[in-house]
Write an enzyme that holds these catalytic residues in place. Structure first.
Site, PDB file in Angstrom:
ATOM      1  N   GLU A 237       0.889  -1.176   0.000  1.00 53.09           N
ATOM      2  CA  GLU A 237       0.000   0.000   0.000  1.00 53.09           C
ATOM      3  C   GLU A 237       0.914   1.210   0.000  1.00 53.09           C
ATOM      4  OE1 GLU A 237      -3.273  -0.144  -0.144  1.00 53.09           O
ATOM      5  OE2 GLU A 237      -3.630  -2.268   0.265  1.00 53.09           O
ATOM      6  N   CYS A 271      -2.168   9.490   2.459  1.00 50.70           N
ATOM      7  CA  CYS A 271      -1.718   8.865   1.211  1.00 50.70           C
ATOM      8  C   CYS A 271      -2.612   9.208   0.032  1.00 50.70           C
ATOM      9  CB  CYS A 271      -1.634   7.351   1.376  1.00 50.70           C
ATOM     10  SG  CYS A 271      -3.187   6.611   1.897  1.00 50.70           S
TER      11      CYS A 271
HETATM   12  P1  NAD Z   1       8.120   4.836   4.957  1.00 52.60           P
HETATM   13  O1  NAD Z   1       8.143   4.004   3.722  1.00 52.60           O
HETATM   14  O2  NAD Z   1       9.258   5.739   5.228  1.00 52.60           O
HETATM   15  O3  NAD Z   1       7.982   3.907   6.253  1.00 52.60           O
HETATM   16  C1  NAD Z   1       6.922   2.965   6.418  1.00 52.60           C
HETATM   17  C2  NAD Z   1       7.393   1.837   7.317  1.00 52.60           C
HETATM   18  O4  NAD Z   1       8.460   1.178   6.657  1.00 52.60           O
HETATM   19  C3  NAD Z   1       7.913   2.262   8.689  1.00 52.60           C
HETATM   20  O5  NAD Z   1       7.424   1.385   9.665  1.00 52.60           O
HETATM   21  C4  NAD Z   1       9.425   2.104   8.539  1.00 52.60           C
HETATM   22  O6  NAD Z   1      10.068   1.756   9.741  1.00 52.60           O
HETATM   23  C5  NAD Z   1       9.507   0.946   7.569  1.00 52.60           C
HETATM   24  N1  NAD Z   1      10.785   0.853   6.857  1.00 52.60           N
HETATM   25  C6  NAD Z   1      11.736   1.791   6.709  1.00 52.60           C
HETATM   26  N2  NAD Z   1      12.792   1.300   6.025  1.00 52.60           N
HETATM   27  C7  NAD Z   1      12.484   0.003   5.732  1.00 52.60           C
HETATM   28  C8  NAD Z   1      13.156  -1.041   5.046  1.00 52.60           C
HETATM   29  N3  NAD Z   1      14.359  -0.872   4.528  1.00 52.60           N
HETATM   30  N4  NAD Z   1      12.528  -2.223   4.937  1.00 52.60           N
HETATM   31  C9  NAD Z   1      11.299  -2.404   5.448  1.00 52.60           C
HETATM   32  N5  NAD Z   1      10.599  -1.447   6.098  1.00 52.60           N
HETATM   33  C10 NAD Z   1      11.195  -0.258   6.241  1.00 52.60           C
HETATM   34  O7  NAD Z   1       6.742   5.625   4.901  1.00 52.60           O
HETATM   35  P2  NAD Z   1       6.192   6.688   5.924  1.00 52.60           P
HETATM   36  O8  NAD Z   1       6.998   7.932   5.822  1.00 52.60           O
HETATM   37  O9  NAD Z   1       6.003   6.084   7.255  1.00 52.60           O
HETATM   38  O10 NAD Z   1       4.726   6.951   5.337  1.00 52.60           O
HETATM   39  C11 NAD Z   1       4.480   7.850   4.301  1.00 52.60           C
HETATM   40  C12 NAD Z   1       4.328   7.140   2.983  1.00 52.60           C
HETATM   41  O11 NAD Z   1       3.411   6.090   3.113  1.00 52.60           O
HETATM   42  C13 NAD Z   1       3.775   8.042   1.905  1.00 52.60           C
HETATM   43  O12 NAD Z   1       4.430   7.760   0.704  1.00 52.60           O
HETATM   44  C14 NAD Z   1       2.327   7.647   1.832  1.00 52.60           C
HETATM   45  O13 NAD Z   1       1.709   7.920   0.594  1.00 52.60           O
HETATM   46  C15 NAD Z   1       2.401   6.187   2.116  1.00 52.60           C
HETATM   47  N6  NAD Z   1       1.141   5.694   2.640  1.00 52.60           N
HETATM   48  C16 NAD Z   1       0.400   4.841   1.877  1.00 52.60           C
HETATM   49  C17 NAD Z   1      -0.836   4.416   2.351  1.00 52.60           C
HETATM   50  C18 NAD Z   1      -1.713   3.500   1.539  1.00 52.60           C
HETATM   51  O14 NAD Z   1      -2.656   2.970   2.101  1.00 52.60           O
HETATM   52  N7  NAD Z   1      -1.448   3.290   0.265  1.00 52.60           N
HETATM   53  C19 NAD Z   1      -1.271   4.831   3.594  1.00 52.60           C
HETATM   54  C20 NAD Z   1      -0.475   5.685   4.332  1.00 52.60           C
HETATM   55  C21 NAD Z   1       0.735   6.113   3.855  1.00 52.60           C
END
Ligand code: NAD
Length: 494
Positions: A237, A271
């Protein structure tokens, strides 16, 4: 019965227990937790309705008893984030998901009969819906309760064991979730592990039966690679740039308040927030006025307004400021609405909403997902130009269309591909339990909510039950005249 706690489970597994387990597991304890869940999932493959209901009801009780505490934790993590926003966007969404799931679960769990083609009759066939096993959930910070517990609820409903890794950017919320879940669930049923990207990377390398990731497209790529090494299927997502198309037939005042609401909820850190607006050339000034009026109605003040969320971290705030500064430097007109907080002097990072007219095509504002209260406005000459602009970019998570001309609406919907659509409003398709929610292409793959989510995290096992009257031996060797006659008949029939 007391749930088996993380500590007891790890001691039993002979794994060193880190006293800060719920804050940061060691590599070996992470694997021990996974192994415990994996073993439990293989020992109880058939997970009855009563067990699933009980797990869901424990989540419900957790929300009922601790909703206000969770909202306070989110507020503390953001600096400013109204408990009412958490109530509607996190807790209410989860309550509707739970209520819908609890009602529908008996039906979803039933084997689904499928019709049988003539050449296989009189056998019969059905789909048996089974748990996958252990599901890993990695969640982001923007709606930290909803986006953690939503996939968890879905995975538990499907009979799975779940390991949750919430975001390190909302540490208070993540810690509270870990504490509450640790009290209500055995660690081999549902557990929370906390940590940063490094821990998350190790987490995504565990051989889950499914990995459910919500976050950025950049990290989604890394997660998909890590999961592929184990042939672990994923649901991603992700984010992206969701366009908002204003049609020539649109009443700008009606649209502006809906766009402002969808954009400024959580200060644009959503998002599916509209990322940019496409509108007929010549309407920019009128839209600017309508949007400014809408903002003034929703948020009469910005700095110090408890309803207007702060930007989550200094890094995110600086990124947004830099995007805006670049656009301005390159000649864009920036229309700021209200007075933002003075983040430099330590005030919560409440950033004033801004419309941007005339941003350069290659500016960060038009190239990256914005994820904040800045809204570029792009005029178009013809509807085809607007559609071409959308189609020249990665497929968005959401698309919004505003207007009354249904032919024009249908043209936009037919000629663009996005994760979901709301017509004449923003965000609302996410709240409809019968609409699968997810992205497409760079905005993600796989969807959840309602039965779609249940199926995503279940194995639909096809079963064919042969009849004693079956004539399958007509197709057995040695092949000869009888075989040719039967195949001849079948060819004519097909
Ligand atoms: P992010 O990708 O920075 O982090 C999300 C999660 O991934 C966190 O728990 C983080 O610890 C983890 N993470 C970080 N590095 C990782 C790695 N190397 N391997 C695995 N996991 C890792 O995203 P964010 O800043 O927390 O959230 C914002 C983003 O999320 C935006 O791009 C937004 O559009 C998206 N988002 C999407 C949805 C959806 O339903 N499609 C919902 C909310 C947010």
């Amino acid at each position: 019965m007391f749930p088996i706690g993380v500590a007891a489970l790890l001691r039993a597994a002979g794994s060193p227990y880190d006293a800060r387990m719920n804050s940061s597991p060691t590599s070996s304890s992470l694997h021990a937790l996974f192994n415990a869940q994996h073993q439990a999932s293989r020992q109880q493959i058939d997970v009855p309705l009563a067990v699933r209901r009980d797990r869901l009801l424990r989540i419900k009780a957790l929300l009922d008893d601790h909703g206000p505490a969770l909202a306070q934790a989110v507020q503390a993590d953001f600096g400013v984030r109204s408990p009412q926003l958490t109530e509607i966007a996190d807790l209410f969404v989860l309550r509707t998901l739970l209520s819908h799931t609890l009602k529908a679960l008996p039906k979803w769990m039933k084997p689904q009969k499928v019709s049988t083609p003539l050449y296989l009759q009189p056998s019969h066939a059905y789909l048996q819906r089974q748990p996958l096993g252990v599901v890993g959930v990695v969640s982001p910070w923007n709606y930290p309760v909803q986006l953690s517990l939503g996939p968890v609820i879905t995975a538990l409903a499907a009979g799975n064991r779940v390991m949750l890794k919430p975001s390190e950017l909302t540490p208070k919320t993540s810690a509270l979730l870990a504490e509450l879940i640790g009290k209500a669930f055995a660690a081999d049923e549902l557990c929370v592990v906390q940590g940063d990207g490094e821990l998350a990377a190790e987490f995504s390398g565990l051989p889950f039966d499914h990995l459910f990731f919500t976050g950025s497209t950049a990290v989604g790529r890394i997660v998909a690679k890590a999961a592929a090494a184990n042939l672990t299927p994923t649901t991603l997502e992700l984010g992206g740039k969701s366009p908002c198309v204003i049609d020539a037939s649109c009443d700008l005042n009606t649209a502006a308040i809906k766009i402002a609401h969808g954009k400024l909820l959580n200060a644009g850190q959503t998002c599916i927030a509209p990322d940019y607006v496409l509108l007929p050339k010549g309407k920019e000034a009128a839209f600017g006025d309508a949007f400014a009026n809408a903002v003034a109605k929703l948020f009469p003040t910005i700095a110090g307004n408890p309803d207007y969320a702060a930007i989550i971290s200094p890094r995110h705030h600086e990124r947004l400021q830099a995007m805006l500064a670049q656009a301005e430097r390159e000649g864009a007109r920036v229309q700021v609405m209200g007075e933002g907080a003075d983040a430099a002097s330590g005030e919560p990072r409440q950033m004033a909403p801004a419309l941007v007219f005339g941003a350069q095509a290659d500016s960060r504002l038009l190239a990256e997902e914005i994820f904040g209260p800045i809204l570029p406005v792009l005029p178009y000459d013809s509807l085809k130009d607007a559609i071409d602009y959308i189609n020249a970019r990665p497929r968005p998570l959401a698309l919004y269309w505003f207007g009354t001309d249904t032919a024009s609406r249908d043209q936009v919907l037919a000629q663009t591909v996005s994760g979901g659509v709301t017509v004449n409003d923003t965000l609302m398709h996410i709240a409809h339990e019968n609409l699968p929610f997810g992205g497409v292409g760079e905005s993600g793959w796989g969807s959840y909510h309602g039965e779609a989510g249940f199926l995503r995290l279940s194995q639909q096992k096809p079963v064919l039950v042969q009849s004693k009257w079956a004539k399958g031996d007509l197709f057995y060797p040695p092949y000869g005249k009888r075989f040719d006659q039967v195949m001849g008949l079948l060819r004519r029939w097909l």
